[in-house]
Motif scaffolding. Structure first.
Motif, PDB file in Angstrom:
ATOM      1  N   LEU A  66       0.837  -1.203   0.000  1.00 31.21           N
ATOM      2  CA  LEU A  66       0.000   0.000   0.000  1.00 31.21           C
ATOM      3  C   LEU A  66       0.872   1.253   0.000  1.00 31.21           C
ATOM      4  CD1 LEU A  66      -2.775  -1.128   2.515  1.00 31.21           C
ATOM      5  CD2 LEU A  66      -2.829  -1.193   0.027  1.00 31.21           C
ATOM      6  N   GLY A  67       2.009   1.196   0.722  1.00 35.20           N
ATOM      7  CA  GLY A  67       2.940   2.328   0.752  1.00 35.20           C
ATOM      8  C   GLY A  67       3.551   2.569  -0.619  1.00 35.20           C
ATOM      9  N   ASN A  68       3.844   1.493  -1.343  1.00 34.41           N
ATOM     10  CA  ASN A  68       4.400   1.626  -2.695  1.00 34.41           C
ATOM     11  C   ASN A  68       3.453   2.349  -3.629  1.00 34.41           C
ATOM     12  OD1 ASN A  68       6.989   0.480  -2.814  1.00 34.41           O
ATOM     13  ND2 ASN A  68       6.107  -1.543  -2.543  1.00 34.41           N
ATOM     14  N   SER A  83       9.468  -1.273  -2.604  1.00 32.40           N
ATOM     15  CA  SER A  83      10.181  -1.567  -1.367  1.00 32.40           C
ATOM     16  C   SER A  83       9.913  -3.018  -0.971  1.00 32.40           C
ATOM     17  CB  SER A  83       9.745  -0.597  -0.268  1.00 32.40           C
ATOM     18  OG  SER A  83       8.348  -0.547  -0.209  1.00 32.40           O
ATOM     19  N   ALA A  84      10.625  -3.478   0.053  1.00 35.09           N
ATOM     20  CA  ALA A  84      10.435  -4.837   0.571  1.00 35.09           C
ATOM     21  C   ALA A  84      10.770  -4.810   2.057  1.00 35.09           C
ATOM     22  CB  ALA A  84      11.326  -5.831  -0.173  1.00 35.09           C
ATOM     23  N   VAL A  85      10.302  -5.810   2.789  1.00 34.18           N
ATOM     24  CA  VAL A  85      10.411  -5.781   4.259  1.00 34.18           C
ATOM     25  C   VAL A  85      11.851  -5.591   4.740  1.00 34.18           C
ATOM     26  CG1 VAL A  85       8.302  -7.073   4.712  1.00 34.18           C
ATOM     27  CG2 VAL A  85      10.447  -8.320   4.381  1.00 34.18           C
ATOM     28  N   LEU A  86      11.987  -4.882   5.866  1.00 37.46           N
ATOM     29  CA  LEU A  86      13.305  -4.611   6.454  1.00 37.46           C
ATOM     30  C   LEU A  86      13.918  -5.887   7.034  1.00 37.46           C
ATOM     31  CD1 LEU A  86      15.371  -2.423   7.539  1.00 37.46           C
ATOM     32  CD2 LEU A  86      13.994  -2.389   9.623  1.00 37.46           C
ATOM     33  N   GLY A  87      13.091  -6.689   7.708  1.00 37.91           N
ATOM     34  CA  GLY A  87      13.602  -7.893   8.357  1.00 37.91           C
ATOM     35  C   GLY A  87      14.350  -7.568   9.632  1.00 37.91           C
ATOM     36  N   PRO A  88      14.687  -8.603  10.410  1.00 39.23           N
ATOM     37  CA  PRO A  88      15.268  -8.383  11.738  1.00 39.23           C
ATOM     38  C   PRO A  88      16.793  -8.291  11.751  1.00 39.23           C
ATOM     39  CG  PRO A  88      14.725 -10.701  11.468  1.00 39.23           C
ATOM     40  CD  PRO A  88      14.368 -10.027  10.172  1.00 39.23           C
ATOM     41  N   PHE A  89      17.457  -8.369  10.589  1.00 40.45           N
ATOM     42  CA  PHE A  89      18.927  -8.467  10.606  1.00 40.45           C
ATOM     43  C   PHE A  89      19.634  -7.169  10.237  1.00 40.45           C
ATOM     44  CE2 PHE A  89      17.555 -12.941   9.761  1.00 40.45           C
ATOM     45  CZ  PHE A  89      17.932 -13.444  10.998  1.00 40.45           C
ATOM     46  N   TYR A  90      18.876  -6.085  10.100  1.00 39.93           N
ATOM     47  CA  TYR A  90      19.517  -4.787   9.859  1.00 39.93           C
ATOM     48  C   TYR A  90      20.176  -4.335  11.160  1.00 39.93           C
ATOM     49  CZ  TYR A  90      20.313   0.127   8.909  1.00 39.93           C
ATOM     50  OH  TYR A  90      20.918   1.347   8.756  1.00 39.93           O
ATOM     51  N   VAL A  91      21.408  -3.831  11.059  1.00 39.86           N
ATOM     52  CA  VAL A  91      22.112  -3.292  12.227  1.00 39.86           C
ATOM     53  C   VAL A  91      22.412  -1.825  11.944  1.00 39.86           C
ATOM     54  CG1 VAL A  91      24.183  -3.455  13.661  1.00 39.86           C
ATOM     55  CG2 VAL A  91      23.125  -5.556  12.776  1.00 39.86           C
ATOM     56  N   GLU A  92      21.992  -0.949  12.865  1.00 39.55           N
ATOM     57  CA  GLU A  92      22.230   0.501  12.695  1.00 39.55           C
ATOM     58  C   GLU A  92      23.720   0.776  12.605  1.00 39.55           C
ATOM     59  OE1 GLU A  92      19.919   3.010  12.840  1.00 39.55           O
ATOM     60  OE2 GLU A  92      18.135   1.921  13.544  1.00 39.55           O
ATOM     61  N   GLY A  93      24.081   1.782  11.821  1.00 38.30           N
ATOM     62  CA  GLY A  93      25.469   2.234  11.771  1.00 38.30           C
ATOM     63  C   GLY A  93      26.448   1.205  11.232  1.00 38.30           C
ATOM     64  N   PRO A  94      26.198   0.666  10.034  1.00 43.22           N
ATOM     65  CA  PRO A  94      27.136  -0.313   9.467  1.00 43.22           C
ATOM     66  C   PRO A  94      28.464   0.350   9.102  1.00 43.22           C
ATOM     67  CG  PRO A  94      25.485   0.314   7.844  1.00 43.22           C
ATOM     68  CD  PRO A  94      25.089   0.989   9.120  1.00 43.22           C
ATOM     69  N   PRO A  95      29.531  -0.454   8.889  1.00 45.31           N
ATOM     70  CA  PRO A  95      30.828   0.151   8.568  1.00 45.31           C
ATOM     71  C   PRO A  95      30.788   0.962   7.265  1.00 45.31           C
ATOM     72  CG  PRO A  95      30.901  -2.269   8.426  1.00 45.31           C
ATOM     73  CD  PRO A  95      29.568  -1.918   8.963  1.00 45.31           C
ATOM     74  N   ARG A 108      12.340   9.992  -0.547  1.00 40.29           N
ATOM     75  CA  ARG A 108      11.781   9.018   0.397  1.00 40.29           C
ATOM     76  C   ARG A 108      12.783   7.866   0.559  1.00 40.29           C
ATOM     77  NH1 ARG A 108       6.259   5.847   1.027  1.00 40.29           N
ATOM     78  NH2 ARG A 108       5.226   7.721   0.332  1.00 40.29           N
ATOM     79  N   THR A 109      13.136   7.540   1.788  1.00 47.88           N
ATOM     80  CA  THR A 109      14.089   6.441   2.025  1.00 47.88           C
ATOM     81  C   THR A 109      13.488   5.137   1.502  1.00 47.88           C
ATOM     82  OG1 THR A 109      15.103   7.539   3.899  1.00 47.88           O
ATOM     83  CG2 THR A 109      15.337   5.148   3.819  1.00 47.88           C
ATOM     84  N   LEU A 110      14.285   4.414   0.751  1.00 49.51           N
ATOM     85  CA  LEU A 110      13.815   3.163   0.148  1.00 49.51           C
ATOM     86  C   LEU A 110      14.455   1.976   0.864  1.00 49.51           C
ATOM     87  CD1 LEU A 110      12.374   1.606  -2.198  1.00 49.51           C
ATOM     88  CD2 LEU A 110      14.493   1.872  -3.506  1.00 49.51           C
ATOM     89  N   VAL A 111      13.632   1.116   1.435  1.00 44.63           N
ATOM     90  CA  VAL A 111      14.112  -0.134   2.033  1.00 44.63           C
ATOM     91  C   VAL A 111      13.649  -1.247   1.111  1.00 44.63           C
ATOM     92  CG1 VAL A 111      13.957  -1.692   4.003  1.00 44.63           C
ATOM     93  CG2 VAL A 111      13.950   0.783   4.366  1.00 44.63           C
ATOM     94  N   THR A 112      14.602  -1.965   0.535  1.00 46.45           N
ATOM     95  CA  THR A 112      14.179  -2.973  -0.435  1.00 46.45           C
ATOM     96  C   THR A 112      15.171  -4.126  -0.497  1.00 46.45           C
ATOM     97  OG1 THR A 112      13.298  -3.241  -2.667  1.00 46.45           O
ATOM     98  CG2 THR A 112      15.245  -1.844  -2.465  1.00 46.45           C
ATOM     99  N   GLN A 113      14.968  -5.020  -1.429  1.00 45.00           N
ATOM    100  CA  GLN A 113      15.832  -6.195  -1.586  1.00 45.00           C
ATOM    101  C   GLN A 113      15.967  -6.474  -3.069  1.00 45.00           C
ATOM    102  OE1 GLN A 113      14.137  -9.474   0.727  1.00 45.00           O
ATOM    103  NE2 GLN A 113      13.548  -8.095   2.377  1.00 45.00           N
ATOM    104  N   LEU A 114      17.084  -7.110  -3.462  1.00 45.97           N
ATOM    105  CA  LEU A 114      17.216  -7.650  -4.815  1.00 45.97           C
ATOM    106  C   LEU A 114      17.251  -9.163  -4.693  1.00 45.97           C
ATOM    107  CD1 LEU A 114      19.854  -5.356  -6.587  1.00 45.97           C
ATOM    108  CD2 LEU A 114      17.339  -5.252  -6.706  1.00 45.97           C
TER     109      LEU A 114
END
Ligand code: BEZ
Ligand code: FE
Length: 287
Positions: free
Chosen positions: A93-95, A104-116, A232-238
């Motif tokens: 609906l956001g798309n 876009s696609a779901v963020l999921g639980p494995f994103y870690v803030e502040g990556p290298p 708009r920040t895009l959270v997605t996956q390939l």
């Protein structure tokens, strides 16, 4: 006219639903709309399915266990929303509100803030074993104009389907990083081919999948979070074209426009590395 016991129950249930709906009359507008919608659908669900006391207590117990297993690093409620397809529904609906942008696609639980922070051309694999992949990515707006200096976070599973945070012997971040686009909106990095993997299935959500005879596998993918001023920040996956589970992803996250070839290359790799390698190219369009 006499009233049958069934009619009396229907009437009492109608009256109860009306009373609960009216209890939100004084709430601020959006809360009133959402609370009334939720109550209507929940009451209809209970009535249509003739939910028993025992079933409702089981459901409350399930949610209680979902809460108990949830922590800073274990987001069981997000997982529940994911396997029920609600995360993807909100996303779809956001798309629709971002016409012309990459889905876009779901963020999921494995994103870690502040990556290298990594330079152009970096290898995010940290030397982990796997099939090398060269990613050539371009970021544009919806009119195709390149977006310079976009901040692009990438993260992914390894060749066995594990994220760095799941590897007991892994010290520090790997297979994740933050890169920035050049003046032409481009960025390039090396990585390895991600494998399919199971979502965390040792909690209540795993029980639900097992009870329903559903598998817990995600189709292989790279995650991206792309941010740029005024966009708009895009959270997605390939997703890897030809990968397993593309048509039965456990969290309903796969969308056709973001399934892309990770093509095997015959030419020598541009950085001179030996052996077979693949290339993925993609242009992300930001709203
Ligand atoms: C992931 O792609 O990292 C993911 C998404 C939803 C649930 C679990 C994992
Ligand atoms: Fe993932």
């Amino acid at each position: 006219m006499t009233t049958t016991p069934d009619e009396a129950v229907e009437r009492a249930a109608d009256e109860l639903t009306r009373t609960v709906l009216a209890s939100f009359d004084g709430a601020p507008e959006r809360l009133r709309t959402l609370a009334r919608g939720l109550v209507s659908h929940l009451h209809a669900f209970v009535r249509e399915n003739d939910v028993t006391d025992e079933e409702w207590r089981y459901a409350i117990g399930f949610l209680t266990r979902t809460g108990h297993i949830t922590s800073d690093v274990r987001q069981e409620f997000i997982l529940l929303s994911d396997v029920l397809g609600v995360s993807s529904l909100v996303d779809v609906l956001g798309n629709a509100r971002a016409a012309g942008a990459t889905p876009s696609a779901v963020l999921g639980p494995f994103y870690v803030e502040g990556p290298p922070e990594l330079p152009q051309g970096a290898d995010i694999s940290g030397g982990l074993d796997g099939e090398p992949v060269l990613a050539d990515v371009t970021i544009t707006d919806t009119a195709g104009v390149p977006v310079a200096d976009a901040v692009v976070d990438v993260w992914q599973a390894n060749k066995d389907g594990y994220y760095d945070v799941q590897l007991p012997d892994q010290e520090g971040p790997v297979l994740r990083g933050r890169l920035r686009t050049d003046a032409g909106g481009r960025l390039r990095f090396w990585t390895i081919l991600p494998a399919p993997y199971p979502i965390p299935d040792d909690g209540p959500v795993g029980e639900l999948l097992a009870a329903a005879g559903r598998h817990s596998m995600r189709a292989p993918h790279l995650h991206f979070m792309i941010a740029a001023p005024g966009r708009r920040t895009l959270v997605t996956q390939l997703f890897v074209e030809g990968g397993d589970y593309l048509d039965s992803d456990a969290v309903f996250g796969v969308k056709e426009p973001i399934i892309v070839p990770f093509s095997e290359q015959d030419d020598p790799a541009p950085d001179g590395r030996p052996g077979p390698w693949r290339r993925v190219e993609f242009t992300f369009r930001l709203a």
